[in-house]
Scaffold this active site. Structure first.
Site, PDB file in Angstrom:
ATOM      1  N   GLU A 256       3.633  23.319  58.428  1.00  0.00           N
ATOM      2  CA  GLU A 256       4.325  23.079  58.834  1.00  0.00           C
ATOM      3  C   GLU A 256       5.273  22.693  59.997  1.00  0.00           C
ATOM      4  O   GLU A 256       5.449  21.542  60.594  1.00  0.00           O
ATOM      5  CB  GLU A 256       6.094  23.773  57.663  1.00  0.00           C
ATOM      6  CG  GLU A 256       5.926  23.555  56.246  1.00  0.00           C
ATOM      7  CD  GLU A 256       7.056  24.423  55.813  1.00  0.00           C
ATOM      8  OE1 GLU A 256       8.251  23.638  55.297  1.00  0.00           O
ATOM      9  OE2 GLU A 256       8.226  25.278  56.457  1.00  0.00           O
TER      10      GLU A 256
ATOM     11  N   GLU B 242       3.959  29.801  49.625  1.00  0.00           N
ATOM     12  CA  GLU B 242       5.122  30.030  49.770  1.00  0.00           C
ATOM     13  C   GLU B 242       5.670  29.842  47.934  1.00  0.00           C
ATOM     14  O   GLU B 242       6.477  31.399  47.387  1.00  0.00           O
ATOM     15  CB  GLU B 242       6.665  29.623  50.373  1.00  0.00           C
ATOM     16  CG  GLU B 242       6.971  29.499  51.932  1.00  0.00           C
ATOM     17  CD  GLU B 242       6.140  28.413  52.756  1.00  0.00           C
ATOM     18  OE1 GLU B 242       5.676  28.118  53.386  1.00  0.00           O
ATOM     19  OE2 GLU B 242       4.893  27.959  51.640  1.00  0.00           O
TER      20      GLU B 242
ATOM     21  N   GLY C 195       4.679  28.301  57.749  1.00  0.00           N
ATOM     22  CA  GLY C 195       5.303  27.529  57.985  1.00  0.00           C
ATOM     23  C   GLY C 195       4.283  26.915  59.461  1.00  0.00           C
ATOM     24  O   GLY C 195       4.694  26.361  60.293  1.00  0.00           O
TER      25      GLY C 195
ATOM     26  N   ALA D 191       5.177  32.106  59.204  1.00  0.00           N
ATOM     27  CA  ALA D 191       6.352  33.693  59.445  1.00  0.00           C
ATOM     28  C   ALA D 191       5.681  34.498  60.057  1.00  0.00           C
ATOM     29  O   ALA D 191       5.069  34.818  58.635  1.00  0.00           O
ATOM     30  CB  ALA D 191       7.323  33.451  58.439  1.00  0.00           C
TER      31      ALA D 191
END
Length: 701
Positions: free
Chosen positions: A105, A125, A102, A61
């Protein structure tokens, strides 16, 4: 720019381009999505490679967008991953340098992944009080196996790509490419495109099986382990729940479950505290009137004056960072003792497997010692770590002014003394700065950087950059008695003393604040640091501020020779060679006698009152420090207390905790404390900043 698109023959290459770590911000997501659509619309494109520009694939992010509408605007990360899931042409993720959160991911949405060796791979996270929220808990176990994936998700720590590639049966990486990553990825993409054209289906992570042969027993074991380690944080336990769901639920149901957990955690106080600390640490490095591009001075050699506990610890920081140090003392035996302690500390790390013998030898080779000031004259920076007495500092700085080369930074490790006065002992006050390390200096993360009236901006910028190099959290403080941390701890300690006079024992106070989450209560902390240190400060302070009332119990303790662990007796008794704090009948009797001499009848005091008198004392003094400009922002105070004073991380620091409680409620409680006849009513008048924010319904943040 966001993301770039180029053709390499029949392969489209989409490159994330959002420096410094290709954060997945709105513009980047939009450009990436457009690139995927464009590649599918072009009949000449047979495969797609996704990668990252510069020194990262993607760090996840974009922290600049945290909390803003852009962070969740479409296309969001889940939408991008769905695009990859639905892709009809092979998608290869070419991963290098950093692939985290992210970013990892996103890569798990691709059909194939190739990686450069040395890539740091992580789902961090949990360090923000969250679980991965875009499929990390559902996809990573499918490609790495349940146990390896869960270990990564619960710890949040990065693992090197080549180590992950060696996991038996792993499907995270299809290939480790040691040469040109992009060229290798394009070649690999062409090969899988040919296989796909020949009828081989595209592999999707979501379609892979996810099982554990002894699931129930394993996940119960994992929960027990996490419970013991995570203590005050809910996220690690929820990571276990989410990964277990990956083994029990259909993929889409697991994704829904993961998202429900992620959303619920986002609103917990622990998550808010961790996110606050994350941003506070980054904010601390930004100084309002010192531009980020301020030129810095070269620091290629450092001198340290004093080979005692502090001097030795400070020296180790620079040796660890590969910076040569000259250590100066007045006597050879003091130097020998200091060097022996440094070597002993390194030897202990070697025995524990934390340091290789080769590294130890390299670090010790960077250390020189001297008894002569002339031998440190060419150092780029000198840090004095001598006795905390202004007369001693004066002699040292007058000598440094005479011998040090022009442009050398002259730093004092003082913990309370006036840096402006110290600077005035020299003819170069612009080169003088405070560098307050915390003991043990080679372990504690905090470095209070004390900016004097005359301190040059380039000196400040240099020391802040150096703090990062030696892996410290550097926080700028203006000049006042005690700077940020010790000025606030004075009020905390005063309240602890008043609590004894009103009926508490040292153990009751310590237990209450430790249950709140502090690493150590005020009395155990005093015994560890040495009660005589606080005694010396009080003798100076309360002579200068004769109107300030404080409890004399700590002075009486020192008059008994009970200085703490080093003398085997302080607020507690200690057995030889042990650090266990044993409540002392002698001390409790001394407190009772002193209480009687003041005519105070002891009362029962709740743990809640103990905690809030101590913590709100920090908050009120912290508000004054911000208002006076000693600290630039309230979050700087939180960083000082999280990294230097054992404030519980899950509460985010004293100012963050006050925001969580609500400043209106803090002020109301302080009014009750002000009505206590044995407390200092004048102190409990809310600081103007605190009163104003509470009245306006605002917070420190």
């Amino acid at each position: 720019m966001g993301a770039t698109y180029e053709l390499r023959g029949d392969v489209a290459v989409i490159t994330l381009d959002n420096p410094p770590v290709n954060g997945l911000g709105f513009e980047t997501r939009r450009a990436f999505s457009a690139g995927i659509e464009r590649a599918h619309a072009d009949a000449a494109v047979r495969a797609i490679v996704i990668t990252g520009a510069g020194k990262a694939f993607s760090g996840g992010a974009d922290i600049k967008e945290f909390g803003s509408p852009k962070a969740v605007a479409e296309p969001n990360l889940l939408s991008l991953i769905k695009q990859l899931d639905d892709a009809t042409k092979p998608v290869v993720a070419a991963i290098h340098s950093v692939c985290m959160g992210g970013g990892l991911e996103l890569s798990l949405g691709a059909h194939y992944r190739v990686a450069a060796p040395g890539t740091n791979v992580a789902l961090p996270e949990v360090k923000l009080g969250l679980i991965p929220g875009a499929g990390g808990t559902q996809r990573l176990p499918r490609v790495l196996g349940v146990e390896t994936a869960l270990n990564m998700i619960v710890s949040g720590e990065p693992v090197k790509s080549e180590l992950l590639a060696s996991v038996p049966g792993q499907k995270l990486f299809d290939r480790i490419i040691t040469d040109d990553l992009l060229a290798g990825a394009v070649e690999f993409a062409r090969a899988v495109a040919a296989e796909h054209a020949a009828g081989k289906p595209l592999p999707r992570v979501r379609d892979m099986k996810c099982r554990h042969p002894n699931g129930d027993a394993y996940f119960q074991f994992a929960r027990n382990m996490v419970k013991g380690m995570a203590r005050n944080f809910p996220a690690p336990g929820k990571c276990v729940d989410a990964v277990q769901a990956a083994t029990q639920k259909k993929f889409d149901d697991g994704m829904v479950y993961e998202r429900e957990i992620f959303t619920a955690l986002m609103f917990t106080p622990e998550c808010k505290a961790l996110r606050h600390a994350f941003f506070a640490e980054r904010a601390a490095s930004k100084i309002p009137d010192v531009p980020e591009d301020t030129p810095v001075r070269k620091i290629e050699q450092v001198a340290v004056i004093g080979a005692g506990t502090m001097g030795g610890g400070i020296t180790m920081n620079f040796l660890n960072a590969g910076i040569p140090v000259v250590m100066l003392e007045m006597k050879q035996e003091a130097l020998d003792r200091g060097v022996a302690t440094i070597r002993k500390n390194y030897d202990a790390q070697v025995k524990k497997g934390k340091l290789k013998q080769e590294k130890l030898d390299q670090r010790m080779a960077l250390l020189r010692t001297t008894l002569n000031y002339a031998d440190i004259a060419q150092a780029d920076m000198v840090i004095e770590a001598v006795f905390e007495e202004m007369g001693v500092k004066e002699k040292v700085f007058k000598t440094l002014d005479e011998v040090m080369k022009p442009g050398a930074i002259l730093a004092s490790n003082t913990s309370t003394l006036d840096v402006d006065q110290i600077a005035n002992f020299t003819k170069r006050p612009q080169d003088v700065i405070g560098t307050h390390f915390f003991s043990p200096a080679n372990v504690m993360k905090l470095l209070e950087v004390v900016r004097g009236k005359a301190t040059a901006k380039d000196v400040l910028a240099t020391v802040m950059q150096l703090g990062k190099k030696i892996k410290k959290t550097a926080v700028v403080s203006g000049v006042c008695d005690g700077f940020i941390g010790n000025r606030m701890i004075e009020q905390y300690s005063r309240q602890a003393g008043f609590l004894l006079e009103e009926g508490c024992t040292p153990a009751q106070v310590d237990k209450a604040i430790e249950k709140f989450g502090f690493a150590m209560g005020p009395f155990r902390m005093g015994d560890l640091a040495g009660n005589d240190i606080g005694w010396a400060i009080r003798k100076r302070r309360y002579v200068e501020k004769p109107g300030m009332r404080y409890s004399k119990t700590a002075d009486l303790l020192c008059e008994m020779g009970r200085y703490g662990q080093k003398t085997g007796a302080g607020w507690y008794d200690y057995q030889p060679g042990k650090r266990d704090a044993i409540p002392s009948a002698v001390v409790e009797q001394m407190i009772a006698d002193h209480r009687a001499s003041l005519g105070i009848a002891p009362r029962k005091i709740s743990d809640d009152e103990i905690v809030h008198r101590l913590v709100y004392a920090l908050v009120n003094e912290g508000a004054k420090i911000v208002e006076e400009g000693i600290a630039s922002r309230a979050s700087d105070i939180d960083m000082v207390y999280l990294t230097g004073y054992g404030f519980p991380l899950h509460r985010g620091g004293p100012m963050c905790y006050a925001d969580t409680v609500g400043l209106f409620n803090v002020v109301q409680t302080m009014k009750k404390f002000a009505a206590n006849p044995h407390d200092d009513a004048s102190f409990w008048q809310p600081a103007p900043l605190l009163a104003r924010l509470a009245a306006e319904g605002k917070s420190f943040s």
